[in-house]
Write an enzyme that holds these catalytic residues in place. Sequence first.
Site, short mmCIF file in Angstrom:
data_model
loop_
_atom_site.label_atom_id
_atom_site.label_comp_id
_atom_site.label_asym_id
_atom_site.label_seq_id
_atom_site.Cartn_x
_atom_site.Cartn_y
_atom_site.Cartn_z
CB ILE A 2 32.59 29.49 -25.02
CG1 ILE A 2 31.33 30.08 -24.39
CG2 ILE A 2 32.40 27.79 -25.41
CD1 ILE A 2 29.98 30.09 -25.29
CB SER A 3 33.86 30.19 -19.42
OG SER A 3 35.05 30.78 -19.47
#
Length: 218
Positions: free
Chosen positions: A66-67
Amino acid sequence: MRRYEDSYKQKGLRKQLVDSILQKGITDQSVLAAINNIPRHYFLDTAFESIAYEDRAFPIGEGQTISQPYTVAYQTQLLEIKPFEKVLEIGTGSAYQACVLAELKAMVFTIERQKRLFDLVKLFPFKAKYPNLRFFYGDGYEGLPTYAPFDKVLVTAAAPMIPEKLLQQMKVGGKMVIPVGGQEVQRMLRITKVSEGDFEQEMFDNFSFVPMLAGKKA
């Protein structure tokens, strides 16, 4: 069954996160509001819940992440989303970025090549909040020609080059935001389709993304 709760503490940590990315240069108030409205801890394994609002990436399985919230906000700000625009996202991952786009009232079409991640997202109850969000299992390099043209295209993985088929699926006047480069560092690009076959390219900061891979993985 996991219970999805958003406590006052988590809301407070989210507000601190928004303040931190504001200080890092994100100025679009609608983007900041979207980050503030979405419980990021919902998109992570419960083992990460206590640190979900640190401004960094976390693993989500299948070698994906997840960025970092700053990165999500940065790409979203460059896209200049307007309500009801059709947006193609390459790389659903946890669906956090897709939900940020949907929170901005875009019509979001998001592709994931990892079958396990795609199946997990389908079971995610939070996505029911966004009827303007559609999920597809497929090859990001191919895009979604059936649903083209798109106002905006967002690529959330490191591309070795700009995929030609994605350029073809943009509307004239449309924009693509994509990190392009080698395995370690990529340059964020914004490409505007001036006319059929004619594009303008802007270069922004360096980032580090997981690689954009071709094909589908069962």
